[in-house]
Enzyme design. Structure first.
Site, short mmCIF file in Angstrom:
data_model
loop_
_atom_site.label_atom_id
_atom_site.label_comp_id
_atom_site.label_asym_id
_atom_site.label_seq_id
_atom_site.Cartn_x
_atom_site.Cartn_y
_atom_site.Cartn_z
N LYS A 183 0.82 -1.20 0.00
CA LYS A 183 0.00 0.00 0.00
C LYS A 183 0.87 1.27 0.00
CE LYS A 183 -3.33 -2.81 -0.21
NZ LYS A 183 -4.10 -3.55 0.76
C1 LIG Z 1 -5.07 -4.73 1.01
C2 LIG Z 1 -6.55 -4.73 0.92
C3 LIG Z 1 -7.38 -5.08 2.00
C4 LIG Z 1 -6.88 -5.71 3.27
O1 LIG Z 1 -5.83 -5.10 3.86
P1 LIG Z 1 -4.79 -5.95 4.77
O2 LIG Z 1 -4.14 -4.89 5.59
O3 LIG Z 1 -3.85 -6.61 3.80
O4 LIG Z 1 -5.56 -6.92 5.56
C5 LIG Z 1 -8.75 -4.91 1.87
N1 LIG Z 1 -9.29 -4.45 0.73
C6 LIG Z 1 -8.54 -4.15 -0.35
C7 LIG Z 1 -9.20 -3.63 -1.58
C8 LIG Z 1 -7.15 -4.30 -0.30
O5 LIG Z 1 -6.41 -4.05 -1.38
#
Ligand SMILES: *Cc1c(COP(=O)(O)O)cnc(C)c1O
Length: 393
Positions: A183
């Site tokens: 992210k």
């Molecule tokens: C990364 C992601 C999540 C979950 O995040 P984590 O921190 O990896 O659990 C949820 N929704 C979307 C669209 C994502 O890309």
């Protein structure tokens, strides 16, 4: 060809970031404590939300929020299948049902009209996804949800720093950000929930840590008071300080990170504009700041002569990494077998699920890296055309 492998993503970590993590390690307190409180305060200040709550992942927060909102058996949750499957999974684990809406074919965002049409008397929640860093048309979705009496939980995993009509995502409804390493900013693993709802915030805080009572002083101290008692059975999904400190360091760089991602995206858009069959996502028409979390193209075999897998192989052979964000949730094996009613019902989602591919976009890439990706894509596509013309395929 590139001498070194270019991954589709690499977290931006400076020597100062590493030193800050080392400082926490040396401090004697490495689990949840002052760094988590600092991160929560920074995210609340940035988004304008009253509460920001950090946890071990975005997925964990989705689970806690669904439980805190009382989502359970017999309930329906409306959201896109075109998302990371962690969200639909949490809905299923609560015993509720996903009601999937199709998305716009070129932005991968769900519209207010599609959401309106999917709401039934059993709908308890709507989860819109700000896809790839572009915001959904949240004003229109809020209007629909207000009229139908359904709350909203924004999946803002891609959208830290995204703005909609001049407002930062996360300041309105309850929203969940992810701090996973892919992210825009990261804490290694982690997530943050923002909300203006005091009751929800209190419940999520409690469920995050064994269901122990939370009082105003707990956040600023190291751990919870030894006298705290369980108010209801809870989970163990807190974020350690050694993780939080990384995001504390990264958050002040978020705007610079997004600007750099925007520059790389602009190189791609210009470079790929005349490549038939390689179709970048479109930006929304409403006013926004895109966080440029992912640069996604759709590989249209009819126009470029190769399918998504061949495209990915071609780039890999040229030392360039790619990803898929995402295979639509309802196309995963468990959903195909247990929720077969969705197969064939979401045409734009399925069209994209078979064709989307994420190409490298991260702030530490150089312009030359990005131009090299464009050149490699042109080569791969030209190679496919030659093969087709030569009658080999
Ligand atoms: C990364 C992601 C999540 C979950 O995040 P984590 O921190 O990896 O659990 C949820 N929704 C979307 C669209 C994502 O890309």
């Amino acid at each position: 060809m590139r001498a070194t492998f270019l991954p589709f993503c690499r977290p931006s970590i400076t020597e100062e970031d590493i030193a800050a993590v080392a400082d926490v390690l040396r401090s004697g307190w490495i689990t949840t404590g002052p760094k988590v409180a600092e991160l929560e305060d920074m995210v609340a200040a940035r988004t304008g939300a009253k509460h920001a709550i950090a946890a071990s992942s975005g997925t964990a927060l989705m689970h806690l929020a669904l439980e805190a909102m009382g989502i359970g058996p017999g309930d329906e949750v409306v959201g896109a299948s075109m998302t990371w499957v962690s969200t639909p999974n949490m809905v299923e684990l609560r015993g509720a049902r996903n009601v999937f809406v199709d998305v716009d074919r070129d932005t991968l965002l769900a519209s207010a009209e599609a959401i309106d049409a999917a709401i039934t008397p059993r709908t308890k929640l709507v989860i819109p996804v700000h896809y790839a860093g572009a915001p959904v048309d949240i004003d229109a979705i809020r209007a629909v949800c207000a009229r139908r009496g359904v709350p909203i939980l924004e999946d803002a995993a891609h959208a830290i720093g995204t703005q909609y009509k001049g407002r930062e995502v996360g300041g309105g409804d309850t929203a969940i950000f992810s701090l996973h390493p892919i992210k825009n900013i990261t804490s290694g693993e982690g997530g943050i929930l923002t909300t203006n709802d005091d009751t929800l915030a209190n419940k999520v805080r409690r469920l995050r840590f064994h269901g122990l009572a939370v009082d105003a002083h707990d956040r600023k101290q190291q751990g919870r008071s030894p006298q705290a008692e369980v108010q209801e059975p809870g989970y163990k999904q807190n974020m350690p300080d050694m993780n939080a400190v990384l995001a504390v360091r990264q958050l002040p760089r978020l705007d610079a990170i997004i600007e750099r991602r925007d520059e790389i995206s602009a190189i791609y858009r210009a470079g790929l504009a005349d490549v038939d069959g390689i179709l970048p996502l479109a930006d929304p028409t409403w006013s926004h700041r895109h966080a440029r979390h992912l640069f996604v193209v759709r590989v249209d075999e009819r126009a470029c002569g190769l399918d998504r897998n061949a495209f990915m192989e071609g780039l890999k052979a040229r030392n360039i990494g790619t990803g898929i964000h995402f295979l639509a949730s309802h196309t995963h094996r468990w959903y195909r077998e247990n929720r077969p009613e969705w197969t064939g019902k979401l045409p734009a989602t399925e069209w994209n699920s078979a064709r989307i591919c994420t190409i490298p976009c991260f702030p530490d890439m150089t312009d030359a890296d990005a131009h090299g990706v464009v050149d490699a894509i042109k080569e791969v596509v030209a190679g496919a055309r030659t093969t087709v013309a030569g009658g080999i395929r």
